[in-house]
Design an enzyme around this catalytic site. Sequence first.
Site, PDB file in Angstrom:
ATOM      1  CE  LYS A 198      -3.954   1.995   2.500  1.00  0.00           C
ATOM      2  NZ  LYS A 198      -4.789   1.901   3.726  1.00  0.00           N
ATOM      3  CB  SER A 274      -7.985   3.752   2.786  1.00  0.00           C
ATOM      4  OG  SER A 274      -7.128   3.204   3.771  1.00  0.00           O
ATOM      5  CB  SER A 298      -8.061   0.853   5.832  1.00  0.00           C
ATOM      6  OG  SER A 298      -8.681   2.093   6.025  1.00  0.00           O
TER       7      SER A 298
END
Length: 601
Positions: A198, A274, A298
Site C-alpha cells: 500500500k 482505504s 481499511s
Amino acid sequence: MVPAEDVDLSTVKYEQEPVHAPHLTGFVFSLFVRIVEAPLIGPWIMSMMKKQNKVDELLRNTVIPEEPMFIPEYPPQEMEPGVVIIDEDGRPGDRVESALACLPFYDPAAFLGNSSTSFRYWKIRDYAYAYRSRNVTPSMVAESIISVIEEISGKKPPTPLLISFDAEEVRKQAAASTRRFEAGNPLSILDGIFMAIKDDIDCCPYPSKGGTTWLHEVRQVKEDAVSVARLRSCGVIFVGKANMHELGMGTTGNNPHYGTTRNPHAPERYTGGSSSGPAAIVASGLCSAALGTDGGGSVRIPSSLCGVVGLKTTYRRTDMDGSTCDSGTVEIIGPIASTVEDVMLVYAAMVGSSPASKINMKPPPASLPVLSSNDDSDILGSLRLGKYTPWFNDVHSTEVSDKCEDALNQLSKAYGCEMIEVAVPELHDMQVSHLVSIGSECLCGLNPDCEDGKAKKLSYDTRTSMALFRSFTAADYVAAQRIRRRLMHYHMEIFKKVDVIVTPTTGMTAPIIPPSALKSGESDMVVTGYLMRFVVAANLLGFPAISVPVGYDKQGLPIGLQLIGRPWGEATILRLASAVENLSGESRKRPITYYDVLKAN
C-alpha cells in the site's frame, strides 16, 4: 453517564443512530468544500452537522466518569490452545517455516489440474511447488504481471492497481529469485512470491505518496518499512506501491488523482478502502498477497468487498515503523491474501512488536494455530462465539446477514461451536470516539504541511474530513478517550463469556461508483456508515480481527464474515477463519477481472 462497571449488559437495547449528511459529488461537492473551509460559515456548518448527529451532545454535554485511555490497555491473557509459539526476535524465514509446519498437507494435484474445484486462487504453496519443480520461474511470472499492469495503465478512464511501478525493478528482483531456485537455495516458501505494498508503507525504491500528489515531496523514503524488510529477507518480490483512498481517509477507494481502482467482481463498483489497490490486486490474481494499513477497517472492508481474506492484528503486534501512520493509536499494518493459509505465512514473516511497544504493551509471545493437528476439530468445537443479533442484522440488505448466519450455522453443525447472545453497549459512542481519535491524530500529523499550503492539493472528500477534524477540540479528544476506556471494559466483560465476537464485515456489498465521482470524488456518509458499522471496535480497542469470504449476494458481489478476537488472540481467529473458509470455499467464483499469471506460463 453511569460508571461502566455499573451498567447491566443484560438490559442493553440496540439503538442505531442514523447518519445525517448530504451525498455530494461533482460541482456541488466542490462548492460545499469551499464553503466549509471558509471562515465563520464553515465552522458553523460543521457545528450544525455535529449537533444533528449527536456528536457534541456526547462529547461536550455529557459527564463521562472514566479516566481517559490513550492507547489500548489489556489485562493478562491466557495462552491459546493448540498453537506454536514463533520467535519474534528470530529470522523471519524461520518464522515462516514454523507457519508452514502448521498448515495441512499440501496436495500438488490442484496445481497439476487434477482438482475438481471449479475455481480456486493459486496459493503461495502452488507457486513454490511450480518453482521447485522447474515448471515456471519467478522471471516468467514477472513478465506476465508486467504485461498486465502495462495493459491496465493504458485504460481510459484510468483504473490503476498501482500508483508506483517500475518494470525493470520487478525484473531485477525476479531474476535474483530465479537464480536462487536454479542454485537450489530459495530463501523461504515466500521466495519468488509477488506482493504489492500500500502506498502509505515504505518500500524502496518507491516513494510513499499516501495516495496524494505531494506527500513524497515532504517525506523521503530512505529504507523499507520494518514489515517490508522482513518480507524482503524471505525473498518476496515487490511489484510496486498499490493504489489507495487518499491518506486513508475514506472507505470506498475513490482516488481522483490517480484513478479509482475497480472491483474485480464488478468493475462498475468500488473495491472498498482505504486499501483498495492491495485488495483488488490480490482478488484479480496478480499477486498472492499484499500489505495494507487498517485504522478504520481499511484492510477488512476492501477484503470483504473483493472476496479475499484480510487480517487486522492486535494493536502493535506488528511494527509500524516506516508507514505514514506509524504514530497513531488505532492503525496497524496487516496482510491481505486470497486464502487464510497465505495470510498466515505473510503474517508469520512480518510479526514482531517494536522495542518501544514491547515495553509499553507487554505483548505475550506471538503464536499460530496448528491446523494440521488432530486436535484442531476439538479446539474448534470448544470455541464460544458471541453474536449481538440486532447489531448483526442491521445491514443494507438481509442477503449480507443471511450469508453470515449460514456460515455460522455451518460452523456449529460441523464442529459444535456454541453460539452465545451478547450485547455491546454504546455503539454510537464507539463510532464517535473512533472518529475523534483517528481524525485528531491524522490532523496532528498533517497540520504542518497543510498550514504550508498543501491542503488545497488534497481531494474534496479529504478536505471535507480535514475541516471536520479541525472542529474537534482537545477536550473532545479527552472525552473520546474516556469513552474508549468504557468500551474496553464492556468488551473485556464480553470476552469473559465468549472467545470470538462475530459480525458481518460490512453492512453492504460493493457500492456503485457514480460517474461524477471519478473526477471530483464523493462524500456519502450513509454508505460509509454501512461499510464501517462493524469494524471500528477492533481499531479503537486494538483487538485482532479478520474478514473471510462466505459467499455472494444475488448480484454476485462478495460478502465477508468478521471474527473479532481477544487481545493478542490472532491464533484463535486464524483457526476459526480457516474452518469458515473450508466450509464456504467450494462456492468461490472467478472474478470478472482475473489474471492467471501462473498457468499463463
